[in-house]
Design an enzyme around this catalytic site. Structure first.
Site, PDB file in Angstrom:
ATOM      1  CG  PHE A 114     -29.344  24.630 -10.818  1.00  0.00           C
ATOM      2  CD1 PHE A 114     -29.828  23.349 -10.614  1.00  0.00           C
ATOM      3  CD2 PHE A 114     -28.265  25.058 -10.045  1.00  0.00           C
ATOM      4  CE1 PHE A 114     -29.255  22.510  -9.671  1.00  0.00           C
ATOM      5  CE2 PHE A 114     -27.690  24.223  -9.106  1.00  0.00           C
ATOM      6  CZ  PHE A 114     -28.186  22.946  -8.910  1.00  0.00           C
ATOM      7  CE  LYS A 115     -28.979  23.412  -6.094  1.00  0.00           C
ATOM      8  NZ  LYS A 115     -28.379  23.611  -4.801  1.00  0.00           N
TER       9      LYS A 115
END
Length: 460
Positions: A114-115
């Site tokens: 998700f980063k």
């Protein structure tokens, strides 16, 4: 200084107001606090219309935080660059596992975590800001795995940026390490620290305060202490609400609390929501703070959900700032006491305000393993240990008030050894992970001291 109406203040109340570009390039405020919008902008309900695509949602959600602090069209160009790096046309698809229980897939980007959603955006906006100012930037970031990988992928080869990534030696997964150390870019320095993530985070804060490092230009961080990182995570909460057609309870697996606070920020802008649950592993400082009213530091314990092995979550300061009614003096007192004594007790009104914003659940290793097994046996779904922590907490939430969405933060093949120990087989690798192969790695091992960190950065 820009005349933008988008202004930023420090959580500790002793730094001058600034604009988005300066907050982006500084990362942390001069008084040691974290930047926050001086006022929350309002998000139009059209942003969570079911027909809206991810780019239009992100434009609506992020543009108010930038104002006119960057060149015209900067955000539009940055979002085009972001979307091009994601394999799924929806960018963050929502998948129903059973009636009322969903996972929001956030792992379709260039490092399968998700980063990527925030980091790709931050890298593009940083390029725009530096091109406009003519400055050079050294970025210092601590990582428990995914932040570093996403930062290296996003900033490798950037002409005006030097990137220094500190990760805890032998405390990230092999895939996470390789995603950082196999990138052979001259502007990237990987430091493996003998210690835990909290040591890395402490060193980054110390390096950011080191005036002698500013000789080559600005210093900043792309940890979630950087407001732009959080701004880049707000859109997927809006997107999930649009896909559902209404509000949900979000269950967020969290280490540094940035992802969870991004969701809270979305509600401050007007996004309808039924609540937030912060799901942590056995490194439970956040859960103890919310549930017991005492925020206390303990050494981080290694777990399968390594990106959550955090016992001093930086973004908790932003939540405290909001819960005090944006009182910089009270917020500063809380975190100065915590830094000095390793513990601080919350008074009843502050604790009540914190609990009104978020609840917290701790999920231990046994429960994490059991949830990986449950997900496969029940839904035929292979999940990473971080997603398993979220699902274990999500299945405890009452669905009578509406749907529950667990954030699925990483592809399971990033943590193949842990998953295979439970299921008896290795997860199918994401294409970006399969491409790593046996490439040569490059990193420098250092002790967890400021002297060692300074020497490594100066040698660079």
């Amino acid at each position: 200084m820009s005349t933008s109406s988008a202004r930023y203040v420090s959580t500790r109340g002793q730094a001058p107001e600034t604009d988005f570009a300066d907050a982006l390039l500084r990362g942390i405020a001069p008084d040691g606090g974290l930047y926050m919008p001086a006022a929350w902008p309002t998000l139009s309900p059209s942003a969570w219309d079911a027909t809206a695509d991810y780019k239009s949602i992100a434009l609506a959600a992020v543009a108010p935080f930038i104002g006119d602090a960057l060149p015209a069209g900067a955000l539009d160009r940055a979002l085009d660059r972001l979307a091009a790096g994601f394999a799924h046309p929806a960018v963050t698809p929502l998948v129903e596992l059973e009636p009322g229980l969903f996972v929001l897939e956030l792992f379709h980007g260039p490092t399968a975590a998700f980063k990527d959603l925030a980091m790709q955006l931050v890298a593009a906006l940083t390029d725009e800001a530096l091109a406009a100012s003519g400055e050079r930037l050294t970025i210092l970031t601590a990582t428990s795995g995914d932040t570093g990988a996403a930062a290296v992928r996003a900033f490798a080869g950037a002409q005006s940026v030097d990137l220094v990534v500190l990760h805890p030696l032998d405390r990230v997964s092999p895939v996470q390490r390789k995603q950082m150390t196999t990138v052979q870019a001259d502007n990237v320095l990987n430091l493996a620290v003998r210690g835990d993530f909290d040591d890395c985070q402490r060193l980054v804060k110390g390096l950011l305060a080191e005036e002698s490092l500013r000789e080559r230009g600005r210093l900043s961080s792309v940890n979630s202490i950087n407001w732009a990182r959080l701004a880049g995570q707000i859109p997927y909460y809006v997107s999930a609400t649009a896909q559902l057609g209404g509000p949900a309870t979000f269950v967020v697996p969290t280490g540094n609390f940035g992802d969870a606070f991004a969701g809270i920020a979305a509600t401050k802008m007007g996004l309808p929501c039924n609540g937030f649950v912060a799901a942590v592993n056995q490194n439970d400082a956040l859960a103890r703070a919310i549930n017991d009213g005492i925020y206390s530091r303990r050494p981080a314990v290694e777990s399968g959900s390594v990106s959550m092995d955090v016992q001093a979550p930086s973004n908790f300061e932003r939540l405290v700032y909001e819960a005090t009614g944006r009182d910089g003096d009270r917020t500063r007192a809380v975190f100065e006491t915590f830094a000095r004594d390793g513990a601080v007790a919350f008074d009843p009104d502050l604790l009540a305000a914190l609990r009104a914003a978020v609840s917290a659940v701790s999920v231990d290793e046994m429960e994490t393993r059991a949830e990986i097994a449950h997900a496969y046996e029940t839904w035929g779904r292979v999940v990473c240990p971080h997603t398993a922590v979220a699902l274990a907490a999500a299945r405890r939430v009452d669905r009578s008030t509406g749907p529950v969405v667990a954030l699925s933060t990483a592809h399971p093949s990033k943590f193949g050894a842990f998953v295979s120990a439970v299921l008896g087989f290795e997860p199918e690798p994401a294409p970006v992970i399969a491409a790593l192969g046996d490439q040569a790695e490059r990193m420098t091992i250092i002790d967890g001291t400021m002297d060692a960190a300074l020497a490594a950065v100066r040698a660079r």
